[in-house]
Design an enzyme around this catalytic site. Structure first.
Site, PDB file in Angstrom:
ATOM      1  N   LYS A 163       0.896  -1.205  -0.083  1.00 38.61           N
ATOM      2  CA  LYS A 163      -0.207   0.075   0.069  1.00 38.61           C
ATOM      3  C   LYS A 163       1.020   1.266   0.084  1.00 38.61           C
ATOM      4  O   LYS A 163       0.409   2.136  -0.557  1.00 38.61           O
ATOM      5  CB  LYS A 163      -1.080   0.154   1.168  1.00 38.61           C
ATOM      6  CG  LYS A 163      -2.056  -1.186   0.938  1.00 38.61           C
ATOM      7  CD  LYS A 163      -3.279  -1.062   2.095  1.00 38.61           C
ATOM      8  CE  LYS A 163      -4.089  -1.708   1.975  1.00 38.61           C
ATOM      9  NZ  LYS A 163      -5.044  -1.661   3.269  1.00 38.61           N
ATOM     10  N   LYS A 171      -6.332 -11.397  -6.003  1.00 38.51           N
ATOM     11  CA  LYS A 171      -7.500 -11.639  -5.302  1.00 38.51           C
ATOM     12  C   LYS A 171      -8.697 -10.583  -5.538  1.00 38.51           C
ATOM     13  O   LYS A 171      -8.291  -9.431  -5.956  1.00 38.51           O
ATOM     14  CB  LYS A 171      -6.967 -11.413  -3.699  1.00 38.51           C
ATOM     15  CG  LYS A 171      -6.802 -10.187  -3.336  1.00 38.51           C
ATOM     16  CD  LYS A 171      -6.654  -9.886  -1.771  1.00 38.51           C
ATOM     17  CE  LYS A 171      -6.277  -8.461  -1.359  1.00 38.51           C
ATOM     18  NZ  LYS A 171      -6.153  -8.290  -0.083  1.00 38.51           N
ATOM     19  N   LYS A 197     -11.494  -4.450  -3.624  1.00 40.21           N
ATOM     20  CA  LYS A 197     -12.377  -3.320  -4.314  1.00 40.21           C
ATOM     21  C   LYS A 197     -11.363  -2.534  -4.961  1.00 40.21           C
ATOM     22  O   LYS A 197     -11.655  -1.691  -5.829  1.00 40.21           O
ATOM     23  CB  LYS A 197     -12.254  -2.466  -2.984  1.00 40.21           C
ATOM     24  CG  LYS A 197     -13.753  -2.791  -2.295  1.00 40.21           C
ATOM     25  CD  LYS A 197     -14.970  -2.301  -2.763  1.00 40.21           C
ATOM     26  CE  LYS A 197     -15.995  -2.721  -1.979  1.00 40.21           C
ATOM     27  NZ  LYS A 197     -17.228  -2.557  -2.742  1.00 40.21           N
TER      28      LYS A 197
HETATM   29  P1  TYM Z   1     -10.844  -6.568   5.198  1.00 42.83           P
HETATM   30  O1  TYM Z   1     -11.875  -5.561   5.644  1.00 42.83           O
HETATM   31  O2  TYM Z   1      -9.964  -5.946   4.209  1.00 42.83           O
HETATM   32  O3  TYM Z   1     -11.436  -7.756   4.798  1.00 42.83           O
HETATM   33  C1  TYM Z   1     -12.497  -8.562   5.650  1.00 42.83           C
HETATM   34  C2  TYM Z   1     -12.270 -10.247   5.469  1.00 42.83           C
HETATM   35  O4  TYM Z   1     -12.297 -10.447   4.162  1.00 42.83           O
HETATM   36  C3  TYM Z   1     -11.197 -11.279   3.719  1.00 42.83           C
HETATM   37  N1  TYM Z   1     -11.107 -11.180   2.272  1.00 42.83           N
HETATM   38  C4  TYM Z   1     -11.108 -12.103   1.355  1.00 42.83           C
HETATM   39  N2  TYM Z   1     -11.179 -13.435   1.612  1.00 42.83           N
HETATM   40  C5  TYM Z   1     -11.266 -14.163   0.735  1.00 42.83           C
HETATM   41  N3  TYM Z   1     -11.038 -13.757  -0.598  1.00 42.83           N
HETATM   42  C6  TYM Z   1     -10.838 -12.436  -0.902  1.00 42.83           C
HETATM   43  N4  TYM Z   1     -10.582 -12.157  -2.357  1.00 42.83           N
HETATM   44  C7  TYM Z   1     -11.095 -11.432   0.181  1.00 42.83           C
HETATM   45  N5  TYM Z   1     -10.919 -10.127   0.565  1.00 42.83           N
HETATM   46  C8  TYM Z   1     -10.877 -10.076   1.549  1.00 42.83           C
HETATM   47  C9  TYM Z   1     -10.227 -10.630   4.441  1.00 42.83           C
HETATM   48  O5  TYM Z   1      -9.257 -11.832   4.601  1.00 42.83           O
HETATM   49  C10 TYM Z   1     -10.927 -10.477   5.983  1.00 42.83           C
HETATM   50  O6  TYM Z   1     -11.074 -11.731   6.677  1.00 42.83           O
HETATM   51  N6  TYM Z   1      -7.061  -5.844   8.608  1.00 42.83           N
HETATM   52  C11 TYM Z   1      -8.514  -6.411   8.330  1.00 42.83           C
HETATM   53  C12 TYM Z   1      -9.537  -6.205   9.273  1.00 42.83           C
HETATM   54  C13 TYM Z   1      -9.328  -6.285  10.638  1.00 42.83           C
HETATM   55  C14 TYM Z   1      -9.359  -7.584  11.404  1.00 42.83           C
HETATM   56  C15 TYM Z   1      -9.076  -7.305  12.876  1.00 42.83           C
HETATM   57  C16 TYM Z   1      -9.660  -8.736  11.225  1.00 42.83           C
HETATM   58  C17 TYM Z   1      -8.793  -5.270  11.915  1.00 42.83           C
HETATM   59  N7  TYM Z   1      -8.660  -5.798  13.001  1.00 42.83           N
HETATM   60  C18 TYM Z   1      -8.901  -8.183  13.719  1.00 42.83           C
HETATM   61  C19 TYM Z   1      -9.489  -9.889  12.287  1.00 42.83           C
HETATM   62  C20 TYM Z   1      -9.161  -9.361  13.647  1.00 42.83           C
HETATM   63  C21 TYM Z   1      -9.044  -6.134   6.731  1.00 42.83           C
HETATM   64  O7  TYM Z   1      -8.604  -5.214   6.609  1.00 42.83           O
HETATM   65  O8  TYM Z   1      -9.798  -7.033   6.571  1.00 42.83           O
END
Ligand code: TYM
Length: 335
Positions: A113, A196, A199
């Site tokens: 990023k 993957k 967005k």
């Molecule tokens: P975020 O908001 O980007 O994504 C939420 C969840 O969706 C999963 N994900 C996917 N799984 C499969 N295929 C894909 N193409 C795909 N894109 C997204 C992500 O792996 C995630 O599980 N940093 C985290 C948010 C967070 C968090 C936490 C998660 C903040 N604190 C504590 C767990 C525990 C994030 O940005 O996910």
């Protein structure tokens, strides 16, 4: 009961199919057998500059309404906003203070990023993001953290920090295990099945938004990139496009991939059939999803009540853990 915890950022105006199949769908399934905490990391979503405050507020409500529409049940799970529980930011600071600079710089999401945005647009918050995420998790002492593949490295950091704190001070945190599904840990971009689904993908046609018009959704599935050997089989390495469609259909219809493949091979079906069936499966999910979402979003008072209640229950757990952490660090408790 063992505990699970996970979070999803309030991005865009809709979650996408990768979020659902990789993460939220497993959260829904874990609610019965685990003590479940699910939250919206709204503080994480201000690590990238340039958001609009009014839009952010809207995204948070839409995020909460989508979690409810997907089947998160606030009776069985604690559902809350990160910013409502100040302990997250407080423990986040502690986590930053036990993380090495080199360790933080090795985080691949930060590297990707920040390289993409350039130094002038990269905030110190983006750098601190994984440490806040570690705090999100460790505050609740969960055994399991259900996430998609892209969060694996962040989870590894959280585990390392838990172990480090426990051995340097006193056993305080549970070392959490990631729970990453075998097939749907990474749903791929429909136009570029080596990337993957996200967005920020290069082509909007590669993305299935859960709240898009079902016609758009069907069109996107039908124009998914496949390959030209014409054979329907599951082979993620050599046939990523076809395998991605098989995973999507398998998950949404609760049919094993092998069963789908056998069926297609027996009938000599072509890619058109695979795409048509997958589009139908997606439609069967998104149509009722959208209706439920609209209903939850319309009742803002109820949404706020759910989030308030969730924050209260979350603080009951997070408060004492933070106090214990401070005490073990040698900070003087207020009288
Ligand atoms: P975020 O908001 O980007 O994504 C939420 C969840 O969706 C999963 N994900 C996917 N799984 C499969 N295929 C894909 N193409 C795909 N894109 C997204 C992500 O792996 C995630 O599980 N940093 C985290 C948010 C967070 C968090 C936490 C998660 C903040 N604190 C504590 C767990 C525990 C994030 O940005 O996910």
């Amino acid at each position: 009961k063992q505990r699970v915890l996970s979070g999803i950022q309030p991005t865009g105006d809709s979650y996408h199919l990768g979020n659902y199949l990789g993460a939220v769908r497993q959260w829904v399934g874990l609610q019965d057998d685990y003590d479940a905490f699910y939250f919206i990391p709204d503080l994480h979503s201000i690590t990238i500059p340039g958001w609009d405050p009014k839009e952010l507020r809207e995204r948070v409500y839409r995020g909460a309404a989508q979690l409810l529409a997907a089947g998160i049940d606030p009776q069985r799970s604690v559902m809350f906003l990160q910013s409502h529980v100040p302990e997250h930011a407080e423990l986040g600071w502690v986590m930053q203070c036990i993380t090495g600079d080199g360790e933080a710089r090795r985080m691949t999401q930060f590297k990707d990023k920040s390289a993409k945005q350039g130094q002038d647009n990269t905030t110190a918050g983006l750098y601190a993001y994984p440490m806040l995420m570690a705090a999100d998790i460790l505050l609740y002492r969960p055994q399991l953290v259900p996430v998609g593949e892209d969060q694996r490295q962040h989870l590894e950091l959280a585990r390392n920090l838990a172990q480090r704190f426990n051995s340097r001070f006193k056993k305080t945190f549970v070392v959490p295990e990631p729970k990453i599904l075998p097939n749907s840990a990474k749903i791929f971009d429909l136009q570029d099945p080596s990337a993957k689904m996200s967005k920020s993908g290069s082509n909007p046609k590669g993305l299935i938004n859960l709240l898009d018009d079902p016609k758009t959704t069907a069109k996107r599935i039908k124009s998914a990139v496949t390959d030209n050997d014409g054979e329907i089989r599951f082979d993620p390495e050599n046939k990523p496009g076809v395998s991605n469609l098989l995973v999507i259909q398998s998950e949404l219809t609760d049919t094993p991939i092998d069963t789908l493949v056998e069926r297609y091979q027996a009938s000599g079906a072509q890619y058109g059939a695979l795409k048509g069936d997958t589009a139908d499966a997606v439609e069967a999910f998104v149509v009722p999803f959208r209706d439920k979402f609209e209903e939850f979003l319309a009742d803002r008072a109820e949404l706020e009540r759910i989030l308030d209640d969730g924050a209260r229950r979350a603080r009951e757990v997070a408060g004492p853990v933070l106090a214990q952490t401070y005490e073990r660090l040698g900070l003087v408790a207020p009288k």
